[in-house]
Scaffold this active site. Structure first.
Site, short mmCIF file in Angstrom:
data_model
loop_
_atom_site.label_atom_id
_atom_site.label_comp_id
_atom_site.label_asym_id
_atom_site.label_seq_id
_atom_site.Cartn_x
_atom_site.Cartn_y
_atom_site.Cartn_z
CE LYS A 84 -10.93 -5.65 -0.92
NZ LYS A 84 -10.04 -4.62 -1.27
CE LYS B 251 -1.30 -2.66 5.58
NZ LYS B 251 -1.88 -1.48 4.94
CE LYS C 6 0.30 -8.64 -1.78
NZ LYS C 6 0.55 -7.39 -2.41
#
Ligand code: TRP
Length: 334
Positions: free
Chosen positions: A114, A200, A197
């Site tokens: 993050k 969203k 992968k």
């Protein structure tokens, strides 16, 4: 007392659910709901770490709730609820924060990720994300947590926090929850952009709510390669990814047909993509119409949320009562 295991799992309400969420998580939820005492929730406190606009926050919670239900999570069997409807979890989060060390939180991979990805918003909520996740899980004294590979470290921290609490107060109160999946049936669905992968926010996903034309467009644009030249050679990474998706939505015959065409260097990726798009649509279309039907029924959604909150709060408030007592909060004169 029932002897069923307690299962807790949640998905952050940060956008529509995609095929990766379905085959990586929800499909497992569906299997587990019958044999376990399940709590499936929408992690909308966790969603605040990225500062959504109020309307978006609300819309996303509603969307994910409708999607859970459309996929077949049954609120009559499982407890389906919205995290922020259970304020007890925020109290447990506060209490658990006192025994979580800044050093260990700073070392988690998801936090370090993050810092790289949203360097303009490294808030304290991101740092203590694993503590909130632990509170979600242990507040129902869960034994099993169906999560994907990327959440294993967070779950390890949950186990550690539960163990630490038990040691600190010399109790055997919180179970240490195990990661749970159905082995080979837990598939990691890749994105359409060749690597990594499905996510969203990555822009490489097919959403359960996508229309057929959106799905066709996305699949036709998926990354491939210039075509096989050596017979019998393994497909390249991007092509293998398409086969992985095909494996979960198409028949074995279809998969074998294109695998053989690839192996003999006769494959036309356009044909494969056309077939793949149609098979995805066959799978998602009934779910999409169900999502839309549920989304238009606010009364039903409100009822599910209220009943879920009531059940989740019953379990959570019992834990909070116990924990407060264990820690030493009690009325005067006792
Ligand atoms: N961290 C999880 C994710 O991003 C979501 C989550 C929050 C969760 N609380 C949880 C998952 C508790 C399982 C159990 O996917």
């Amino acid at each position: 007392m029932s002897t069923m295991d307690t299962v807790v799992s949640g998905i952050r309400s940060t956008g529509n659910l995609h095929l990766g969420n379905y085959f990586g998580a929800i499909k497992n939820f569906l299997k587990m709901q019958k044999e376990n005492n399940c709590y499936f929730f929408i992690a909308d406190y966790h969603a605040l770490t990225t500062h959504p606009r109020p309307d978006d926050l609300h819309g996303n919670i509603k969307q994910v709730l409708a999607e859970y239900l459309a996929c077949g999570i049954d609120p009559e069997i499982a407890t389906v609820f919205i995290q922020s409807d259970v304020p007890e979890v925020s109290e447990l989060y506060l209490l658990m924060n006192m025994n979580a060390y800044v050093g260990e939180l700073e070392r988690t991979t998801s936090f370090k990720d993050k810092i790289r990805k949203q360097s303009d918003n490294i808030n304290a909520g991101l740092l203590t994300y694993p503590v909130l996740m632990a509170a979600d899980i242990i507040i129902h004294k869960a034994n099993k947590v169906p999560v994907g590979k990327d959440q294993e470290q967070n779950l390890e921290m949950t186990r550690r926090f539960a163990r630490r609490f038990n040691m600190m107060y010399e109790v055997n109160y919180f179970p240490e929850p195990d990661a749970y999946n159905f082995g080979e049936q837990l598939v990691k669905i890749p994105g359409l952009d060749g690597t990594g992968k499905m996510g969203k926010s990555e822009g490489n996903g097919i959403f359960l709510a996508d229309t057929p034309s959106e799905i066709r467009k996305k699949v036709m644009r998926a990354v491939t390669d210039t075509g096989p030249v050596t017979p019998g050679k393994e497909p390249s990474e991007p092509v293998k990814n398409l086969f992985t998706i095909m494996n979960v939505v198409s028949t074995q015959e279809t998969v074998n047909f294109f695998l053989e065409k690839h192996s003999s260097c006769e494959i036309r990726y356009g044909d494969m993509k056309k077939q793949l798009a149609e098979d995805i649509i066959k799978f998602t279309d009934p779910i999409r119409s169900k999502i839309n039907e549920i989304l238009s029924d606010n009364k039903y959604l409100a009822k599910v949320a209220a009943e879920g909150a009531e059940k989740a709060r019953a379990s959570a408030s019992q834990t909070i009562r116990d924990v407060r007592r264990i820690i030493g909060y009690k009325p005067f004169g006792q």
